[in-house]
Design a protein around this motif. Structure first.
Motif, PDB file in Angstrom:
ATOM      1  N   ASN A 152      17.078  38.446  48.566  1.00  0.00           N
ATOM      2  CA  ASN A 152      16.716  39.845  48.361  1.00  0.00           C
ATOM      3  C   ASN A 152      15.247  40.072  48.039  1.00  0.00           C
ATOM      4  O   ASN A 152      14.858  41.204  47.724  1.00  0.00           O
ATOM      5  CB  ASN A 152      17.568  40.444  47.239  1.00  0.00           C
ATOM      6  CG  ASN A 152      19.028  40.565  47.629  1.00  0.00           C
ATOM      7  OD1 ASN A 152      19.344  40.749  48.801  1.00  0.00           O
ATOM      8  ND2 ASN A 152      19.915  40.445  46.651  1.00  0.00           N
ATOM      9  N   SER A 153      14.424  39.034  48.113  1.00  0.00           N
ATOM     10  CA  SER A 153      13.018  39.207  47.789  1.00  0.00           C
ATOM     11  C   SER A 153      12.372  40.216  48.738  1.00  0.00           C
ATOM     12  O   SER A 153      12.382  40.039  49.951  1.00  0.00           O
ATOM     13  CB  SER A 153      12.281  37.866  47.886  1.00  0.00           C
ATOM     14  OG  SER A 153      10.910  38.018  47.591  1.00  0.00           O
ATOM     15  N   GLY A 154      11.847  41.285  48.169  1.00  0.00           N
ATOM     16  CA  GLY A 154      11.235  42.336  48.974  1.00  0.00           C
ATOM     17  C   GLY A 154      12.099  43.564  49.132  1.00  0.00           C
ATOM     18  O   GLY A 154      11.599  44.627  49.509  1.00  0.00           O
ATOM     19  N   SER A 157      15.522  47.482  44.680  1.00  0.00           N
ATOM     20  CA  SER A 157      16.776  47.647  43.952  1.00  0.00           C
ATOM     21  C   SER A 157      17.183  49.116  43.924  1.00  0.00           C
ATOM     22  O   SER A 157      16.350  50.009  43.807  1.00  0.00           O
ATOM     23  CB  SER A 157      16.623  47.119  42.526  1.00  0.00           C
ATOM     24  OG  SER A 157      17.816  47.291  41.809  1.00  0.00           O
ATOM     25  N   ARG A 186      13.400  41.037  58.477  1.00  0.00           N
ATOM     26  CA  ARG A 186      12.887  39.759  58.000  1.00  0.00           C
ATOM     27  C   ARG A 186      12.701  38.829  59.186  1.00  0.00           C
ATOM     28  O   ARG A 186      13.644  38.553  59.931  1.00  0.00           O
ATOM     29  CB  ARG A 186      13.861  39.154  56.997  1.00  0.00           C
ATOM     30  CG  ARG A 186      13.361  37.894  56.311  1.00  0.00           C
ATOM     31  CD  ARG A 186      14.196  37.631  55.072  1.00  0.00           C
ATOM     32  NE  ARG A 186      13.925  36.335  54.490  1.00  0.00           N
ATOM     33  CZ  ARG A 186      14.376  35.935  53.316  1.00  0.00           C
ATOM     34  NH1 ARG A 186      15.118  36.754  52.598  1.00  0.00           N
ATOM     35  NH2 ARG A 186      14.108  34.742  52.852  1.00  0.00           N
ATOM     36  N   SER A 191       9.665  34.859  53.970  1.00  0.00           N
ATOM     37  CA  SER A 191      10.479  34.690  52.768  1.00  0.00           C
ATOM     38  C   SER A 191      10.774  36.023  52.099  1.00  0.00           C
ATOM     39  O   SER A 191      11.567  36.083  51.164  1.00  0.00           O
ATOM     40  CB  SER A 191       9.764  33.776  51.771  1.00  0.00           C
ATOM     41  OG  SER A 191       8.490  34.302  51.429  1.00  0.00           O
ATOM     42  N   ASP A 192      10.121  37.106  52.555  1.00  0.00           N
ATOM     43  CA  ASP A 192      10.327  38.435  51.992  1.00  0.00           C
ATOM     44  C   ASP A 192      10.722  39.409  53.098  1.00  0.00           C
ATOM     45  O   ASP A 192      10.443  39.192  54.277  1.00  0.00           O
ATOM     46  CB  ASP A 192       9.050  38.954  51.313  1.00  0.00           C
ATOM     47  CG  ASP A 192       8.744  38.213  50.022  1.00  0.00           C
ATOM     48  OD1 ASP A 192       9.652  37.527  49.508  1.00  0.00           O
ATOM     49  OD2 ASP A 192       7.601  38.318  49.550  1.00  0.00           O
ATOM     50  N   TRP A 193      11.350  40.499  52.675  1.00  0.00           N
ATOM     51  CA  TRP A 193      11.688  41.574  53.592  1.00  0.00           C
ATOM     52  C   TRP A 193      10.492  42.505  53.770  1.00  0.00           C
ATOM     53  O   TRP A 193       9.748  42.770  52.831  1.00  0.00           O
ATOM     54  CB  TRP A 193      12.870  42.379  53.059  1.00  0.00           C
ATOM     55  CG  TRP A 193      14.165  41.625  53.027  1.00  0.00           C
ATOM     56  CD1 TRP A 193      14.646  40.856  52.007  1.00  0.00           C
ATOM     57  CD2 TRP A 193      15.149  41.575  54.063  1.00  0.00           C
ATOM     58  NE1 TRP A 193      15.868  40.323  52.342  1.00  0.00           N
ATOM     59  CE2 TRP A 193      16.203  40.754  53.596  1.00  0.00           C
ATOM     60  CE3 TRP A 193      15.248  42.143  55.327  1.00  0.00           C
ATOM     61  CZ2 TRP A 193      17.334  40.490  54.361  1.00  0.00           C
ATOM     62  CZ3 TRP A 193      16.375  41.884  56.086  1.00  0.00           C
ATOM     63  CH2 TRP A 193      17.402  41.064  55.611  1.00  0.00           C
TER      64      TRP A 193
END
Length: 415
Positions: A152-154, A157, A186, A191-193
């Motif tokens: 969920n990095s990027g 929330s 992605r 590694s991030d969205w």
């Protein structure tokens, strides 16, 4: 027979002219049909407590139960001879024997509440040789061995954690999330969205409901307020088939040279088709009282799962033919000749009364290649010339616009 309605551009004579042409599969008796999946010659549709499978064209349907107390199997995918089924309030189940037995994959899977419950696995797909699920409330997870790990990095929330749809565009993973007018994607080495805006509608939250990358390279996305088109996942996106209504489901597939999408809501479903790479769309059906949840293509046949059962209908391999609009129009656009074009071609525009027209040559990505003419024309037939001497080999479209109407012809530039 339903009378077709022109949304924009051409009237396409589609193989879908009547709801009655859909063939019902009466042996699939389940009140909660939902997700459809095709793998080789095999078809799978999810149901209330398991999945229905049809091995090939000559076999019938067989039900494979997962667990009797399951309320709904909402998502399904296959990977390396294994089946994966996303269950409402029950995480994801795996079968290594074609659905004869199932094991729950709960390690690392997100839970909520007291007593704890598993979050809803809304979608399942395979990305970078791993099974990935999109959850309602906790973002995206990938399966490593028998354990789920968050990726969920990027993601934002509370906005991006409600994953409505998860699908791949080549090596890129796309997640439709609940952020206003954006979606997340992605790349395989990222590694991030990242996030792409694709539109807003009166401040309402929009979701992507389906998507395809056409054979010509365009990315088409169906959303809660119509259809968007771009050449790249990063945009910019053009709202090619806007709608004043909001839709809950919009499965989209390509078969041959045509793209099909059902825009569905509780009151019924609209079938739209495009024969020019998503530039223009035509409504060919209205199916009242039926919600179309999912659609796949298999052996030149469209299959759909709906609120009233499973249906199929054959589609033509040949390109969709073109017919002049039945409604009165200020002009009609003739064929381009010679076609393919090298280095020039011409076409006729027949005008029924004095009006202003724009004649524009577009690339398949929507870029303007040439402004052929813009201005007034009188009644009668007029010839116009396309000069392709400075253009590369490609598929393009000549579009005539005037009085709120437009018509399009396909042009093949061959050097």
């Amino acid at each position: 027979m339903l009378k077709s309605t022109i949304l924009s551009g051409l009237f396409f004579l589609s193989p879908f002219l009547s709801v009655a042409q859909w063939i019902h599969e009466p042996s699939v008796t389940d009140p909660e049909l939902y997700d459809l999946h095709s793998d080789g010659g095999q078809l799978v549709v999810t149901g209330s407590s398991g999945v229905w499978i049809r091995e090939n064209e000559k076999s019938g349907w067989e039900f494979k139960s997962i667990q009797s107390d399951i309320d709904l199997v909402a998502s399904f995918t296959t990977h390396q001879q294994n089946w994966y089924a996303g269950v409402l309030d029950g995480a994801v189940y795996r079968s290594d024997n074609q659905g004869d037995s199932w094991e729950p994959l709960t390690a690392g899977y997100p839970v909520f509440g007291d007593p704890p419950q598993f979050l809803y696995p809304q979608s399942l797909t395979v990305w970078k040789n791993q099974v990935v699920t999109g959850t309602v409330g906790s973002g995206v997870y990938q399966l490593n061995g028998n354990t789920w790990q968050a990726m969920n990095s990027g993601l934002i929330s509370n906005l991006h954690y409600n994953i409505n749809q998860l699908f791949t565009d080549g090596d890129t993973l796309i997640a439709s999330a609940g952020a206003n007018g954006t979606f997340a994607y992605r790349s395989p080495d990222g590694s991030d969205w990242s996030h792409t805006p694709f539109g807003t509608f009166s401040g309402e939250i929009l979701f992507i409901l389906g998507g395809v990358r056409t054979d010509s390279g365009s990315l088409l996305l169906s959303a809660t307020n119509g259809i968007y088109r771009a050449s790249s996942v990063s945009g910019p996106f053009t709202h090619v088939a806007p709608s004043s209504r909001f839709f809950s489901f919009a499965p989209m597939v390509q078969s041959g040279d045509s793209v099909y999408v059902f825009l569905s809501r509780l009151t019924g479903s609209y079938l739209l088709t495009s024969g020019d790479d998503g530039l223009t769309w035509n409504q060919t059906q209205w199916w009242p009282g039926t919600v179309v949840y999912d659609m796949v293509t298999l052996n030149d046949t469209l299959w759909i799962s709906t609120s009233t059962g499973v249906y199929h209908q054959a589609v033509k391999k040949t390109p969709v033919s073109v017919k002049e609009p039945e409604l009165p129009s200020a002009f009609s656009l003739g064929i381009v000749y010679p076609n393919p074009v090298n280095p020039s071609a011409q076409f006729d525009l027949t005008v029924h009364h004095s009006t202003n027209v724009n004649l524009t040559l577009y690339s398949i990505t929507g870029q303007i290649l040439q402004q052929v003419y813009a201005g007034p024309v009188g009644p009668g037939s007029h010839s116009f010339r396309i000069d392709a001497a400075g253009l590369s080999s490609q598929v393009a479209f000549i579009r005539a616009e005037g009085e709120g109407r437009q018509m399009t012809r396909k042009v093949v530039i061959l050097k």
